[in-house]
Structure formats: C-alpha cells, structure tokens
Design a protein around this motif. Structure first.
Motif, PDB file in Angstrom:
ATOM      1  N   ALA A  89       0.837  -1.198   0.000  1.00  0.00           N
ATOM      2  CA  ALA A  89       0.000   0.000   0.000  1.00  0.00           C
ATOM      3  C   ALA A  89       0.877   1.254   0.000  1.00  0.00           C
ATOM      4  O   ALA A  89       0.650   2.186  -0.783  1.00  0.00           O
ATOM      5  CB  ALA A  89      -0.933   0.003   1.209  1.00  0.00           C
ATOM      6  N   LYS A  90       1.880   1.277   0.863  1.00  0.00           N
ATOM      7  CA  LYS A  90       2.782   2.440   0.916  1.00  0.00           C
ATOM      8  C   LYS A  90       3.545   2.592  -0.391  1.00  0.00           C
ATOM      9  O   LYS A  90       3.769   3.714  -0.859  1.00  0.00           O
ATOM     10  CB  LYS A  90       3.733   2.331   2.111  1.00  0.00           C
ATOM     11  N   ASN A  91       3.939   1.481  -0.990  1.00  0.00           N
ATOM     12  CA  ASN A  91       4.636   1.540  -2.271  1.00  0.00           C
ATOM     13  C   ASN A  91       3.742   2.161  -3.345  1.00  0.00           C
ATOM     14  O   ASN A  91       4.198   2.987  -4.141  1.00  0.00           O
ATOM     15  CB  ASN A  91       5.096   0.145  -2.686  1.00  0.00           C
ATOM     16  N   ALA A  92       2.473   1.800  -3.359  1.00  0.00           N
ATOM     17  CA  ALA A  92       1.544   2.379  -4.332  1.00  0.00           C
ATOM     18  C   ALA A  92       1.359   3.875  -4.071  1.00  0.00           C
ATOM     19  O   ALA A  92       1.343   4.683  -5.011  1.00  0.00           O
ATOM     20  CB  ALA A  92       0.206   1.650  -4.281  1.00  0.00           C
ATOM     21  N   PHE A  93       1.246   4.276  -2.807  1.00  0.00           N
ATOM     22  CA  PHE A  93       1.148   5.704  -2.488  1.00  0.00           C
ATOM     23  C   PHE A  93       2.424   6.441  -2.920  1.00  0.00           C
ATOM     24  O   PHE A  93       2.350   7.550  -3.451  1.00  0.00           O
ATOM     25  CB  PHE A  93       0.905   5.924  -0.992  1.00  0.00           C
ATOM     26  N   ARG A  94       3.589   5.824  -2.712  1.00  0.00           N
ATOM     27  CA  ARG A  94       4.851   6.444  -3.144  1.00  0.00           C
ATOM     28  C   ARG A  94       4.855   6.708  -4.643  1.00  0.00           C
ATOM     29  O   ARG A  94       5.276   7.767  -5.105  1.00  0.00           O
ATOM     30  CB  ARG A  94       6.036   5.547  -2.787  1.00  0.00           C
ATOM     31  N   LYS A  95       4.398   5.731  -5.401  1.00  0.00           N
ATOM     32  CA  LYS A  95       4.356   5.881  -6.863  1.00  0.00           C
ATOM     33  C   LYS A  95       3.416   7.016  -7.252  1.00  0.00           C
ATOM     34  O   LYS A  95       3.706   7.767  -8.188  1.00  0.00           O
ATOM     35  CB  LYS A  95       3.949   4.567  -7.520  1.00  0.00           C
ATOM     36  N   ALA A  96       2.316   7.156  -6.541  1.00  0.00           N
ATOM     37  CA  ALA A  96       1.386   8.257  -6.815  1.00  0.00           C
ATOM     38  C   ALA A  96       2.058   9.596  -6.528  1.00  0.00           C
ATOM     39  O   ALA A  96       1.958  10.536  -7.326  1.00  0.00           O
ATOM     40  CB  ALA A  96       0.118   8.103  -5.977  1.00  0.00           C
ATOM     41  N   PHE A  97       2.760   9.695  -5.409  1.00  0.00           N
ATOM     42  CA  PHE A  97       3.447  10.941  -5.052  1.00  0.00           C
ATOM     43  C   PHE A  97       4.583  11.259  -6.023  1.00  0.00           C
ATOM     44  O   PHE A  97       4.849  12.429  -6.293  1.00  0.00           O
ATOM     45  CB  PHE A  97       3.991  10.889  -3.621  1.00  0.00           C
ATOM     46  N   LYS A  98       5.261  10.235  -6.539  1.00  0.00           N
ATOM     47  CA  LYS A  98       6.333  10.479  -7.512  1.00  0.00           C
ATOM     48  C   LYS A  98       5.774  11.094  -8.789  1.00  0.00           C
ATOM     49  O   LYS A  98       6.410  11.941  -9.401  1.00  0.00           O
ATOM     50  CB  LYS A  98       7.086   9.186  -7.819  1.00  0.00           C
TER      51      LYS A  98
END
Length: 80
Positions: free
Chosen positions: A40-49
């Motif tokens: 989940a955090k990895n997916a949020f990171r990709k969104a923020f990138k």
C-alpha cells in the motif's frame, strides 16, 4: 482481478499521469484492506512520484485502514 487490471493500466505508457495516480491510489486502498501495508505504501509512493501534490479526497481521508499509511508516505515526500 482488480489488482491485475490496475497494474496493467499503470504500465501503459500512453496513460495520463493523473489517471496513473488514481490507479495507484486505488491499488493502495486494496493493499491496505488486504493487510499488506508495504505494498500500500509503495503504491502511495508511486502516486506521489507522479504528482507531489497528490491528496486524498475528503471522503477518503480519515479511513483508519489507509490514512495512516498515506500520512506516513506523505511525510516522507514533504521532507524532500
């Protein structure tokens, strides 16, 4: 099936960044609900990138399952 469909969508090079951000957000929600906080955090990171100003909608923010994960990732991006 939802995860496969969203993963396929974000891998398309011609998909607009805003649509990819939305797909990553939905992936994060799914992973959070499935008790997979790392994914989940990895997916949020990709969104923020893709969009450093990424925000959850008012109706989404405050959910006890994914909001803490979102907040953690958001703090990491604010430090940069």
């Amino acid at each position: 099936n939802a995860i496969r469909s969203l993963e396929a969508a974000v891998s398309k090079e011609d998909l607009k960044a805003s649509k990819k951000v939305e797909a990553y957000k939905l992936l994060a929600f799914i992973y959070a609900i499935e008790k997979n906080p790392a994914q989940a955090k990895n997916a949020f990171r990709k969104a923020f990138k893709l969009d450093p100003t990424f925000q959850l909608d008012k109706s989404e923010y405050g959910n006890p399952v994914w909001t803490p994960l979102y907040d953690e990732v958001k703090k990491q991006f604010q430090k940069k």
